[in-house]
Design a protein around this motif. Structure first.
Motif, short mmCIF file in Angstrom:
data_model
loop_
_atom_site.label_atom_id
_atom_site.label_comp_id
_atom_site.label_asym_id
_atom_site.label_seq_id
_atom_site.Cartn_x
_atom_site.Cartn_y
_atom_site.Cartn_z
N ARG A 7 54.47 68.01 46.72
CA ARG A 7 55.65 68.24 47.56
C ARG A 7 56.20 66.94 48.15
O ARG A 7 57.39 66.68 48.14
N ALA A 8 55.32 66.05 48.66
CA ALA A 8 55.78 64.82 49.32
C ALA A 8 56.54 63.93 48.34
O ALA A 8 57.60 63.38 48.68
N ALA A 9 56.01 63.78 47.11
CA ALA A 9 56.65 62.92 46.12
C ALA A 9 57.99 63.51 45.68
O ALA A 9 58.99 62.81 45.53
N LEU A 10 58.01 64.85 45.47
CA LEU A 10 59.25 65.51 45.05
C LEU A 10 60.31 65.42 46.14
O LEU A 10 61.49 65.16 45.87
N LEU A 11 59.89 65.62 47.39
CA LEU A 11 60.84 65.57 48.51
C LEU A 11 61.44 64.17 48.65
O LEU A 11 62.64 64.02 48.88
N ARG A 12 60.60 63.16 48.50
CA ARG A 12 61.09 61.78 48.61
C ARG A 12 62.15 61.50 47.54
O ARG A 12 63.20 60.92 47.82
N SER A 13 61.87 61.91 46.31
CA SER A 13 62.82 61.67 45.22
C SER A 13 64.09 62.49 45.38
O SER A 13 65.19 61.98 45.17
N LEU A 14 63.96 63.74 45.76
CA LEU A 14 65.15 64.56 46.00
C LEU A 14 65.98 63.98 47.14
O LEU A 14 67.20 64.02 47.12
N GLY A 15 65.28 63.41 48.13
CA GLY A 15 65.99 62.76 49.24
C GLY A 15 66.84 61.61 48.76
O GLY A 15 67.95 61.39 49.26
N HIS A 16 66.36 60.88 47.77
CA HIS A 16 67.13 59.75 47.22
C HIS A 16 68.32 60.21 46.40
O HIS A 16 69.39 59.65 46.49
N VAL A 17 68.11 61.22 45.55
CA VAL A 17 69.16 61.57 44.59
C VAL A 17 70.18 62.57 45.13
O VAL A 17 71.35 62.50 44.79
N HIS A 18 69.75 63.49 46.02
CA HIS A 18 70.68 64.56 46.41
C HIS A 18 71.83 64.06 47.28
O HIS A 18 72.86 64.72 47.40
N ARG A 19 71.63 62.87 47.90
CA ARG A 19 72.66 62.37 48.82
C ARG A 19 73.98 62.06 48.13
O ARG A 19 75.03 62.10 48.77
N VAL A 20 73.96 61.74 46.85
CA VAL A 20 75.22 61.41 46.17
C VAL A 20 76.01 62.66 45.79
O VAL A 20 77.18 62.57 45.43
#
Length: 373
Positions: A7-20
């Protein structure tokens, strides 16, 4: 497709990509994030057709595959899962849905086929260099506030990056202006940057780069052409952005060279005094008047509806008396960027632009247009 990921790794990556991803989209696929299995785990990609962010996260891949699901929805789901959880992502070909399982939680999301997802191909990027993350962060942070929000002058809606010789040394310089104020910051040009074209990185890309630099490692790989830029951050995050297709104005012409009145003031005390006296104005943009005499500075704001405010400071000023007005918010924005204990103002007259620095020869330089008071 079947993968399991922390969950932590997925959340971090989604945090980076979903902002655009824009919240409102006329093209449904642009609301989605692309999830694709690869050799190194699970690749996530999102785009708004101007910016594309890609990241690969370590995952246990049981069945290879790819799909796209609503970016903000999956981000919120993963964010609300308990810490330390394992997240299982599974698609079945018949339903066009993705099932997300974690513990006793189960979600089914509508999916769109990956074949419809646009690819922001970077094309040929002939200029390549690595820049320390701290230097890139400084170039952005100290100029970003001056980016124009006026859409008609689109060529000012970003930061202008270019290299030039300064006293025999090659510098990488970042410049932003909105016509009222100008920020110019420079650093040693990275090896490989000589001959790069002058580029204007748009405001949204600048904001994303700033966040990724904060999360990234020690160095950022930059590749660019006159039309696009690709930045690769430590940890495997890649950002591709289109550049603003326009000509940045000749900013050197507005940087004054003959301002001979020098005012040196304690930066923190000055900022707090400006903030206090500007309380009386009906809006933060109201002018604050600076009245300079030998060894002293009087700050004042007059508001016909609310009254007036004055405050005096001891300063280093030996030139002839001068009264000049500035937008209070712009003054505070600039003093917030200065790093030293003091602020140096180089002034000419009440109608001419003023130069503001930490000290003579500082890498950051700011120009502020006066207001009538």
């Amino acid at each position: 497709m079947r993968v399991t990921v922390e969950r932590a790794a997925l959340l971090r990556s989604l945090g980076h990509v979903h902002r655009v991803v824009e919240r409102r989209n006329t093209i449904p696929i642009l609301s989605n994030v692309l999830l694709r299995t690869g050799e190194n785990g699970l690749q996530l990609k999102a785009t708004d057709l101007d910016i594309e962010v890609t990241e690969t996260v370590a995952a246990d891949v049981l069945d290879a595959g790819a799909t796209t699901v609503p970016a903000h929805v999956i981000y919120d789901i993963v964010r609300k899962l308990p810490e330390g959880a394992q997240v299982s992502l599974e698609t079945s070909g018949e339903t066009g849905q993705m099932t997300i399982r974690s513990g006793r939680s189960r979600f089914a999301l509508g999916a769109l086929p990956e074949g419809d997802f646009p690819d922001l191909a970077a094309g040929e990027l002939p200029h390549s260099f690595a820049i320390p993350a701290a230097e890139l962060k400084q170039l952005i942070e100290k100029t970003q506030f001056a980016i124009s929000t006026e859409e008609t002058r689109y060529y000012l809606n970003g930061i202008y990056f270019h290299t030039l010789e300064v006293e025999g040394a090659l510098k990488l310089r970042a410049v932003a202006t909105d016509g009222h104020r100008l920020a110019r910051v420079e650093t040693e040009a990275p090896e490989g940057s000589r001959g790069m074209p002058g580029i204007i990185v748009p405001r949204k890309a600048v904001a994303e780069i700033q966040k990724l630099v904060d999360d990234g490692g020690e160095s950022v790989q930059v590749e660019l052409s006159p039309a696009k830029i690709r930045l690769t951050f430590a940890g495997g995050v890649t950002l591709i952005s289109k550049l603003i297709d326009g000509t940045f104005p000749d900013y050197q012409r507005v940087i004054p060279t003959g301002n001979d009145k020098r005012l040196t003031v304690e930066r923190d005390a000055f900022a707090k005094a400006v903030d206090r006296v500007s309380t009386i104005s009906s809006e933060r943009g109201r002018a604050v008047k600076l009245a300079m005499g030998e060894g002293r500075l009087a700050l004042s704001v007059t508001n016909p509806d609310a009254g007036s405010a004055t405050e005096e400071l001891d300063v280093d000023y030996e030139a002839s008396a001068l009264d000049i007005g500035f937008n209070a918010r712009y003054l505070l924005d600039i003093t917030a960027q200065l790093q030293g204990d003091t602020a140096l103002f180089k002034l000419a007259d009440p109608g001419s632009p003023t130069l503001i620095q930490d000290r003579d020869g500082a890498p950051a330089l700011y120009v502020l247009m006066p207001m009538r008071v």
